[in-house]
Design an enzyme around this catalytic site. Structure first.
Site, PDB file in Angstrom:
ATOM      1  N   ASP A 148     -24.261 -19.973 -48.265  1.00  0.00           N
ATOM      2  CA  ASP A 148     -23.479 -21.228 -48.016  1.00  0.00           C
ATOM      3  C   ASP A 148     -23.806 -21.556 -46.478  1.00  0.00           C
ATOM      4  O   ASP A 148     -24.270 -20.907 -45.830  1.00  0.00           O
ATOM      5  CB  ASP A 148     -21.867 -21.037 -48.282  1.00  0.00           C
ATOM      6  CG  ASP A 148     -21.391 -20.018 -47.272  1.00  0.00           C
ATOM      7  OD1 ASP A 148     -22.202 -18.880 -46.853  1.00  0.00           O
ATOM      8  OD2 ASP A 148     -20.462 -20.210 -46.502  1.00  0.00           O
TER       9      ASP A 148
ATOM     10  N   GLU B 131     -19.725 -16.996 -46.931  1.00  0.00           N
ATOM     11  CA  GLU B 131     -19.699 -16.214 -45.596  1.00  0.00           C
ATOM     12  C   GLU B 131     -18.904 -17.195 -44.445  1.00  0.00           C
ATOM     13  O   GLU B 131     -18.378 -16.577 -43.494  1.00  0.00           O
ATOM     14  CB  GLU B 131     -20.992 -15.786 -45.089  1.00  0.00           C
ATOM     15  CG  GLU B 131     -21.022 -14.715 -44.004  1.00  0.00           C
ATOM     16  CD  GLU B 131     -21.168 -15.625 -42.537  1.00  0.00           C
ATOM     17  OE1 GLU B 131     -21.032 -14.811 -41.567  1.00  0.00           O
ATOM     18  OE2 GLU B 131     -21.520 -16.764 -42.264  1.00  0.00           O
TER      19      GLU B 131
END
Length: 413
Positions: free
Chosen positions: A86, A181
């Site tokens: 991400d 994350e």
């Protein structure tokens, strides 16, 4: 010809796919774009010949195994390499990476045609470290996504290289690519037993040589301020302005203990979200400190301020929800520095000076280490992450891939 012929191509392909996470989502992963991207990585891992490739419904991670090619690997540690897919909370739609070849180390780099966004050595002096490098930048309208698609590309390219060079002896290797994350939840459901490594590394750091095993302790506080809205003409001694309550709360915190006034091991309070009206206001803070005692004191201060304000107001108008996010992984790693020592040796063998200092942030390794799997963080190459001025050197990405391979070789000895 480049040593890792698909490294840059792979990275450019990855960053053009939007995988921004969403902290308001209740799904795992938090966005469908991450789901699809991870499926694509799973297919790529299978195409490279890795085994036991599977995506966890619980965590959203894709795990894979490169089997050992040693005759006897009974005493060889199983090593894992982990990166997140991400990107941060900044525009990541239609990323258009640009390549600046053989950068001279001094010139300004114009990101957009109009020249509204420019990388300058005056503002970003680290650019001077990249004389002679090929830099990948944004076009000024998005972030780049080197955090952490550079890490994904480096791990994938290292596995590809090992498959193409069976003469390189290695033990069993585990690979993990996961979501979310950037919103702090990615490793919440990481399954250490399923991953199956003895030691691991996140490849999620910044410039050349970064080796990190000390992170912040981290918490988040969400506050609700309850007001009373009446006509301003008759408001005296009746109105309670929730916005003013939020201001009073903020002003009760130490003014100099904020990100823009701290460095090194100095902790902080950071107000990063506010919305509200006279009737009700909401704020969100993050609390950070490397020292556990100071961390607990910071949290207690936030609770105490809320309690004091409610006492002064004579009723509960300040509600605080305080949740820990992750802890300083040094608490785990200093008990067994094997993973750190091997990474240091690998870098030194390659002529890279390890740059070891406390991270003013966290990694998925922070949580994974507390799950029983020591997981320090290796450099992946990105600079100015989380915004339009992000860039990465292709040569540093190659060095990061070298370090992964050198760790594998050292563990096989």
């Amino acid at each position: 010809m480049a040593k890792y012929e698909n490294l840059v191509t792979r990275f450019l392909k990855y960053v053009k796919t939007e995988t921004r996470s969403n902290e308001d989502s209740t799904t795992i992963p938090s966005t469908q774009t991450q789901v699809e991207f991870i499926k694509g990585l799973a297919n790529e891992l299978k195409g490279l010949g890795l085994q036991n490739v599977h995506i966890s419904d619980e965590s959203g991670y894709v795990f894979a195994t490169l089997p050992s090619n040693l005759e006897d690997d009974a005493n060889t540690k199983v090593v894992g390499f982990i990166s997140h897919v991400d990107t941060a909370d900044f525009n990541a739609h239609n990323v258009q990476p640009q390549i600046v070849e053989n950068y001279d180390g001094e010139s300004d780099i114009k990101l957009d045609e109009a020249g509204n966004f420019v990388l300058t050595t005056a503002e970003f002096p680290n650019l001077r470290n990249y004389k002679g490098h090929d830099l990948i930048t944004t076009d000024g309208s998005t972030l780049l996504g080197a955090d952490d698609k550079s890490g994904v590309a480096e791990i994938m390219s290292a596995m590809e290289y090992l498959q193409a060079h069976p003469e390189i002896k290695h033990g069993e290797i585990k690979v993990g690519f996961g979501p979310d994350e950037e919103i702090g939840t990615g490793a919440d459901n990481f399954n250490v037993e399923d991953f199956g490594a003895d030691i691991a590394y996140t490849v999620d750091g910044g410039p050349l040589g970064e080796l990190e095993y000390e992170t912040f302790n981290a918490a988040q506080a969400k506050l609700t301020f309850k007001g009373k809205d009446v006509h301003t003409g008759t408001a005296k001694n009746v109105m309670v302005n929730a916005i003013q309550l939020a201001i009073n709360y903020q002003n009760s915190l130490p003014a100099d203990e904020v990100p823009e006034k701290t460095e090194g091991r100095e902790g902080f309070f950071h107000l990063f979200k506010f919305d509200g009206s006279v009737e009700e206001a909401h704020t969100t803070y993050i609390i950070r400190d490397h020292d556990r005692k100071h961390f607990e004191e910071r949290k207690q201060l936030m609770l105490d301020i809320a309690e004091r304000m409610n006492t002064e107001l004579g009723e509960e108008r300040v509600v605080i929800d305080l949740q820990d996010q992750y802890y300083n992984m040094r608490e785990v790693l200093e008990k067994d520095m094997t993973a750190v020592d091997i990474a240091k040796e690998a870098m030194e063998d390659l002529g890279i000076t390890p740059e070891i200092y406390p991270v003013r942030g966290g990694t998925d390794g922070s949580k994974i280490s507390f799950m029983g799997l020591p997981t320090p963080n290796l450099f992946a190459g990105g600079e100015n992450m989380h915004g339009r001025y992000e860039y990465v050197s292709t040569q540093v990405m190659e060095k990061a891939t070298d370090v992964i391979l050198e760790i594998v070789k050292l563990l096989a000895k």
